[in-house]
Enzyme design. Structure first.
Site, PDB file in Angstrom:
ATOM      1  N   GLU A   1      -9.330  -9.446   4.085  1.00  9.20           N
ATOM      2  CA  GLU A   1      -9.537  -8.220   3.882  1.00  9.20           C
ATOM      3  C   GLU A   1     -10.778  -8.124   3.144  1.00  9.20           C
ATOM      4  O   GLU A   1     -11.146  -8.977   2.261  1.00  9.20           O
ATOM      5  CB  GLU A   1      -8.343  -7.518   2.835  1.00  9.20           C
ATOM      6  CG  GLU A   1      -8.387  -6.237   2.472  1.00  9.20           C
ATOM      7  CD  GLU A   1      -7.553  -5.400   1.750  1.00  9.20           C
ATOM      8  OE1 GLU A   1      -6.463  -5.701   1.812  1.00  9.20           O
ATOM      9  OE2 GLU A   1      -7.749  -4.132   1.465  1.00  9.20           O
TER      10      GLU A   1
ATOM     11  N   ASP B   1       5.615  -7.237   2.236  1.00  8.99           N
ATOM     12  CA  ASP B   1       4.846  -7.694   1.093  1.00  8.99           C
ATOM     13  C   ASP B   1       5.452  -8.002  -0.013  1.00  8.99           C
ATOM     14  O   ASP B   1       6.469  -7.282  -0.220  1.00  8.99           O
ATOM     15  CB  ASP B   1       3.629  -6.625   0.825  1.00  8.99           C
ATOM     16  CG  ASP B   1       2.440  -6.812   1.285  1.00  8.99           C
ATOM     17  OD1 ASP B   1       2.015  -7.800   1.541  1.00  8.99           O
ATOM     18  OD2 ASP B   1       1.435  -5.521   1.247  1.00  8.99           O
TER      19      ASP B   1
ATOM     20  N   GLU C   1      -0.363 -12.197  -1.816  1.00 10.69           N
ATOM     21  CA  GLU C   1      -1.755 -12.490  -1.743  1.00 10.69           C
ATOM     22  C   GLU C   1      -2.276 -13.649  -2.671  1.00 10.69           C
ATOM     23  O   GLU C   1      -1.475 -14.169  -3.549  1.00 10.69           O
ATOM     24  CB  GLU C   1      -2.332 -11.172  -2.715  1.00 10.69           C
ATOM     25  CG  GLU C   1      -2.075 -10.048  -2.023  1.00 10.69           C
ATOM     26  CD  GLU C   1      -2.762  -8.773  -2.588  1.00 10.69           C
ATOM     27  OE1 GLU C   1      -3.518  -8.699  -3.545  1.00 10.69           O
ATOM     28  OE2 GLU C   1      -2.398  -7.558  -2.192  1.00 10.69           O
TER      29      GLU C   1
ATOM     30  N   LYS D   1       4.563 -11.310   2.848  1.00 10.07           N
ATOM     31  CA  LYS D   1       3.132 -11.791   2.738  1.00 10.07           C
ATOM     32  C   LYS D   1       2.818 -11.700   1.310  1.00 10.07           C
ATOM     33  O   LYS D   1       3.578 -11.080   0.548  1.00 10.07           O
ATOM     34  CB  LYS D   1       2.341 -10.611   3.480  1.00 10.07           C
ATOM     35  CG  LYS D   1       0.881 -10.648   3.270  1.00 10.07           C
ATOM     36  CD  LYS D   1      -0.100  -9.898   4.285  1.00 10.07           C
ATOM     37  CE  LYS D   1      -0.264  -8.472   3.680  1.00 10.07           C
ATOM     38  NZ  LYS D   1      -0.773  -8.184   2.384  1.00 10.07           N
TER      39      LYS D   1
ATOM     40  N   SER E   1       0.801  -0.889   0.009  1.00  5.03           N
ATOM     41  CA  SER E   1      -0.184   0.173  -0.058  1.00  5.03           C
ATOM     42  C   SER E   1       0.987   1.375  -0.045  1.00  5.03           C
ATOM     43  O   SER E   1       0.448   2.178  -0.192  1.00  5.03           O
ATOM     44  CB  SER E   1      -0.918   0.017   1.257  1.00  5.03           C
ATOM     45  OG  SER E   1      -0.210  -0.120   2.375  1.00  5.03           O
TER      46      SER E   1
HETATM   47  O1  KIV Z   1      -0.451  -3.272   1.714  1.00  6.28           O
HETATM   48  C1  KIV Z   1      -1.132  -3.420   2.763  1.00  6.28           C
HETATM   49  O2  KIV Z   1      -1.095  -2.331   3.436  1.00  6.28           O
HETATM   50  C2  KIV Z   1      -1.828  -4.580   3.157  1.00  6.28           C
HETATM   51  C3  KIV Z   1      -2.637  -4.518   4.321  1.00  6.28           C
HETATM   52  C4  KIV Z   1      -3.851  -3.612   4.165  1.00  6.28           C
HETATM   53  C5  KIV Z   1      -3.008  -5.817   4.863  1.00  6.28           C
HETATM   54  O3  KIV Z   1      -1.709  -5.442   2.569  1.00  6.28           O
END
Ligand code: KIV
Length: 291
Positions: A205, A106, A138, A136, A68
């Site tokens: 989410e 991420d 997706e 993390k 994000s």
């Molecule tokens: O990228 C991010 O901030 C996220 C969260 C909203 C879980 O994946």
């Protein structure tokens, strides 16, 4: 946690240096949920910079270097353009600014979907270059094999199902997911597949609350909700959203402050003082020694 201050002589900034303490670990996060129960929900927030990490660290179990940052830091329209370099650099800053929370980074769009080998190469690079403890990614059932592959090779993985922003071009927007039975079943099935593959936690989410509750009951690892349910095993928000940095935020965000207003007011005062020459004053200027 007590904090000491170290003066950086090159910049005159006093960097807060919390007394080194033992950082939480991924197994400790995983063990938060035992026999399907989580006594105290996990606290997770996004962080992208060292100073932000310093301020959040003592309060959080997990700091997420989320992709994000695309919208929040870089003003991009979606998370699609985010690169491995961007994630590695921001994650390294967050690791440098934290002592306590587990730092999760991420995996950006395009760095892991092609194969489990591609995912290993990208994830190992992120961990080597940043010092973060986990990644993390997706996706649900279709990523389960990759999650197991990474986990078996020393890379802990947090899953992310429901509304998956990297799939915006397939989903057609950022609406809550699971409004029909088939999609609701798929989200719960996706969470189960990631759990069985060894994910240490799963972000849920933008899903209808009953789905979040069902998925939380169906998996052995902690679920972390965002736009999901207070019944999840933890919660996450984008820090700038909950601080009120943006006027428009998703419905599921609670604004705990209005930082945008504080900045606006403060900068207006600075601008006024500069224009009327009342800043800098005697307190902020150097004078020759007397005598
Ligand atoms: O990228 C991010 O901030 C996220 C969260 C909203 C879980 O994946």
């Amino acid at each position: 946690m007590s904090t000491t201050f170290q003066l950086d002589t090159s910049t005159s900034r006093a960097n807060p240096t919390p007394q080194p303490m033992k950082r939480l670990t991924v197994p400790k996060i995983r063990a938060h949920k035992a026999d399907g129960e989580t006594k105290q929900p996990l606290v997770m927030l996004t962080a992208y910079t060292a100073r932000q990490a310093q301020l959040l660290d003592a309060h959080c179990d997990i700091l997420l270097v989320g992709d994000s940052l695309a919208q929040v830091i870089y003003g991009l329209p979606s998370t699609i353009p985010v690169t491995l370099d961007m994630m590695a650099n921001h994650a390294a800053a967050v690791v440098r600014g934290s002592y306590h929370a587990v730092v999760v980074v991420d995996m950006p769009f395009g760095s892991y979907e092609a194969s489990k080998e591609q995912a290993f190469e990208s994830a190992s690079r992120l961990l080597k270059e940043s010092g973060a403890a986990a990644v993390k990614l997706e996706g649900g059932e279709q990523m389960a094999e990759t999650v197991a592959f990474l986990n078996q090779r020393g890379i802990p993985v947090m899953g992310h199902v429901g509304l998956t922003p990297q799939a915006v071009n397939v989903l057609g927007g950022y609406m809550a997911r699971g409004r029909d039975d088939a999609e609701a079943k798929k989200i719960v099935g996706d969470a189960k597949a990631l759990d069985e593959a060894g994910a240490f936690a799963i972000v849920l989410e933008g899903v209808l609350e009953p789905i979040a509750i069902e998925a939380t009951k169906a998996v052995s690892c902690p679920t972390i909700g965002i736009g999901a349910s207070a019944q999840c095993d933890g919660q996450v928000l984008v820090t700038e959203d909950m601080l009120g940095m943006f006027e428009r935020v998703p419905r599921f965000v609670k604004k705990y402050e209005n930082i945008a207003e504080v900045i606006d007011r403060t900068v207006a005062q600075y601008a006024e003082e500069v224009r009327e020459r009342s800043f800098p004053s005697a307190d902020q200027t150097y004078q020759p020694k007397k005598g």
